[in-house]
Design an enzyme around this catalytic site. Structure first.
Site, short mmCIF file in Angstrom:
data_model
loop_
_atom_site.label_atom_id
_atom_site.label_comp_id
_atom_site.label_asym_id
_atom_site.label_seq_id
_atom_site.Cartn_x
_atom_site.Cartn_y
_atom_site.Cartn_z
N LYS A 1 27.11 13.24 131.63
CA LYS A 1 27.56 12.50 130.52
C LYS A 1 29.65 12.85 131.08
CE LYS A 1 31.08 11.57 127.98
NZ LYS A 1 31.40 10.09 127.05
N HIS B 1 31.70 -7.50 148.57
CA HIS B 1 30.41 -7.00 148.77
C HIS B 1 29.15 -6.39 148.09
CE1 HIS B 1 27.89 -3.25 151.38
NE2 HIS B 1 28.95 -4.19 152.15
N CYS C 1 38.90 10.71 127.07
CA CYS C 1 38.08 11.04 127.67
C CYS C 1 38.25 11.41 129.03
CB CYS C 1 36.53 9.87 127.61
SG CYS C 1 36.55 9.64 126.00
N1 SAJ Z 1 41.63 2.53 133.67
C1 SAJ Z 1 42.41 2.39 135.18
N2 SAJ Z 1 41.67 0.98 136.14
C2 SAJ Z 1 39.97 0.84 135.54
C3 SAJ Z 1 39.54 1.23 134.44
C4 SAJ Z 1 39.97 1.77 133.48
O1 SAJ Z 1 43.33 2.61 135.47
O2 SAJ Z 1 40.05 -0.13 136.33
C5 SAJ Z 1 42.36 3.57 132.82
C6 SAJ Z 1 42.61 2.68 131.57
O3 SAJ Z 1 43.79 1.57 131.13
C7 SAJ Z 1 42.69 3.92 130.92
C8 SAJ Z 1 41.68 4.62 131.12
O4 SAJ Z 1 41.25 4.16 132.86
O5 SAJ Z 1 43.56 4.03 130.51
C9 SAJ Z 1 40.68 5.32 130.63
O6 SAJ Z 1 40.24 4.17 129.31
P1 SAJ Z 1 38.79 3.20 130.08
O7 SAJ Z 1 38.24 2.26 129.63
O8 SAJ Z 1 38.15 3.24 131.48
O9 SAJ Z 1 38.32 4.18 129.24
P2 SAJ Z 1 37.67 5.09 127.82
O10 SAJ Z 1 37.94 6.09 127.92
O11 SAJ Z 1 38.43 3.98 127.15
O12 SAJ Z 1 36.26 5.31 127.37
C10 SAJ Z 1 35.62 6.27 128.65
C11 SAJ Z 1 33.97 5.43 128.83
N3 SAJ Z 1 33.63 6.27 129.92
C12 SAJ Z 1 33.14 5.15 131.39
O13 SAJ Z 1 33.23 4.02 131.26
C13 SAJ Z 1 32.16 5.84 131.88
C14 SAJ Z 1 33.01 5.44 127.61
O14 SAJ Z 1 31.68 4.75 128.29
C15 SAJ Z 1 32.92 6.72 127.02
O15 SAJ Z 1 32.11 7.16 125.96
C16 SAJ Z 1 34.26 7.55 126.57
O16 SAJ Z 1 34.93 7.22 128.29
C17 SAJ Z 1 34.16 8.66 126.35
O17 SAJ Z 1 33.83 9.09 125.31
O18 SAJ Z 1 34.46 10.01 126.55
#
Ligand code: SAJ
Length: 432
Positions: free
Chosen positions: A215, A253, A269
């Protein structure tokens, strides 16, 4: 893919879910609607009163309807403290202590303590919360053994980390593959049979420590990948390259999947979980560096604003404070840091968000937020910001500058309306 036949599922158990938050409440409703008897437990009495009336305050698409369905069926009951059940699912928050960057396991401890008086032979305690490796064994087991029962002999602890994406939780709880980690194979099989009631994705079994680590690796992978994108963005700014175009091309790629840059990483998270790995392994330098790169992005955004907005700028408007698009959740949002730094530098900051209502942000209507402003910074790429009319924004604002940290707006339209536009990760943008 459809669920396995009923014979491989466990359909007559009583399940207790401790913690009715973003994950516990949807799970409770889904299990109840699959015909199981569910007790939803929470320490927040006000929340329980609201839930008994069918009121859901978590803003997750479809959640309210399935909770009401579960309550009406009478298979979902609520309680202030745990009762006797065969499965006790712990789904409580695991924040971190910012000053020391260590996991705050107080909620996990308290929830585990609350199970002790009702724990009996044959019970299985399932941890869904995200935790540092060995939490099941080193933290939960000694607490549960205060009952006089012995782990793996009398009861079992199994880790089944949640993986659902806020904003798409109901779909992902059902369709994502799941990891079930535990040291007692019979208990792991029972949990698999329980989860088969609602999971149509694959279920993989392993040890509890591996499940805990998996996780954290998932969220750390995402954080590190975003940090790489943020570093690429800053390199691109120095050499006249549009990083958004460059990442799209690199991702053509077959073995490259670079994430997207932005104003920083928020949420409960990804901005936190990597620290749980760093906490157990001081040598985890890459993880630490990635965290720092992402944490520093708000500083970078303010630097861009100071370089790009005119010297007499007084009022800056922030568009979007949610940590990600189309949700009302602002936990750990980078917008908070951007606002604080701008205020410290003496700017007046106005804030708009379509979803976030949290009072500390002092959000206003869009027209009020734009009135007399000199520059806009788009922080959260809510879909609705695409529909903002730049001509109207031009009429309301004193000076006409916009920084797009997500490359989200129709830049051509904004320029046509008379705005100067800067895009994070693209130094060519301000020349256009
Ligand atoms: N973000 C970026 N660039 C990206 C993707 C995201 O800057 O390319 C930023 C988003 O704007 C945000 C942050 O990252 O501020 C996190 O957002 P997110 O949408 O990536 O993820 P969370 O925190 O909403 O949910 C994550 C997920 N984990 C993964 O995708 C590996 C989700 O599946 C988990 O269940 C969740 O964390 C958790 O509860 O752990």
């Amino acid at each position: 893919m459809t669920p396995k036949p009923v014979s491989s599922r466990l359909t007559n158990a009583t399940i207790q879910i401790i913690g009715l938050g973003y994950m516990g409440l949807p799970m409770a409703a889904i299990l109840a609607n699959r015909g199981l008897k569910v007790i939803g437990v929470d320490i927040d009495k006000r929340k329980l009163t609201e839930l008994r009336r069918g009121q859901v305050t978590i803003n997750e698409p479809g959640l309210s309807a399935i909770v009401q369905q579960a309550i009406t069926s009478r298979r979902l009951q609520f309680s202030h403290r745990p009762k006797r059940a065969q499965f006790h699912i712990v789904a409580v928050p695991t924040p971190f202590v910012p000053a020391v960057r260590l996991a705050d396991l107080s909620h996990v401890r308290a929830a585990t303590e609350s199970i002790v008086p009702v724990l009996k032979k044959g019970d299985i305690v399932i941890l869904e919360s995200t935790v540092p490796p060995a939490t099941c064994r080193r933290v939960m087991q000694p607490i549960l053994e205060k009952s006089g029962l012995r782990a793996e002999q009398d009861f079992s602890i199994v880790h089944c980390p949640e993986r659902a994406f806020p904003g798409n939780t109901l779909y992902e709880i059902v369709h994502n593959d799941r990891i079930i980690g535990g040291d007692n194979p019979a208990a792991v099989t029972k949990v698999e049979q329980l989860y088969r009631n609602f999971v149509v994705g694959q279920i993989y079994t392993t040890s509890s420590e591996t499940a805990e680590m998996v996780k954290l690796m998932e969220n750390t992978y995402r954080d590190t990948n975003i940090a790489l994108a943020n570093e690429f963005a800053q390199i691109a700014e120095g050499i006249g390259v549009d990083v958004w175009e460059a990442i799209s091309l690199a991702n053509k790629h077959p073995r490259v999947n670079i994430h997207w840059p932005g104003p920083g990483v928020g949420g409960h998270c990804i901005a936190i979980d990597p620290w749980f790995l760093k906490e157990i392994s001081p040598m985890a330098e890459l993880i630490k560096t990635a965290r720092h790169i992402n944490d520093d992005m708000p500083v970078h955004v303010v630097r861009l604003a100071e370089q790009f907005f005119p010297a007499d700028t007084k009022i800056i408007t922030i568009l979007g404070v949610a940590y990600k698009p189309n949700v009302d959740d602002a936990r750990e949002t980078p917008a908070r840091h951007i606002i604080d730094i701008l205020k410290q530098k003496g700017f007046e900051v106005r804030v708009h968000d379509y979803f976030v209502t949290e009072p500390s942000f002092e959000t206003t209507e869009l027209a009020v937020a734009l009135q007399g402003a000199d520059g806009l910074i788009l922080v959260t790429h809510h879909d609705d910001y695409k529909t903002v009319d730049p001509k109207l924004a031009k009429q309301l604002m004193r000076q006409h500058y916009v920084i797009d940290t997500r490359s989200h707006l129709d830049h051509h339209r904004w320029r046509q309306a008379g705005f100067k536009v800067k895009i994070l990760g693209n130094s060519r943008s301000d020349l256009a």
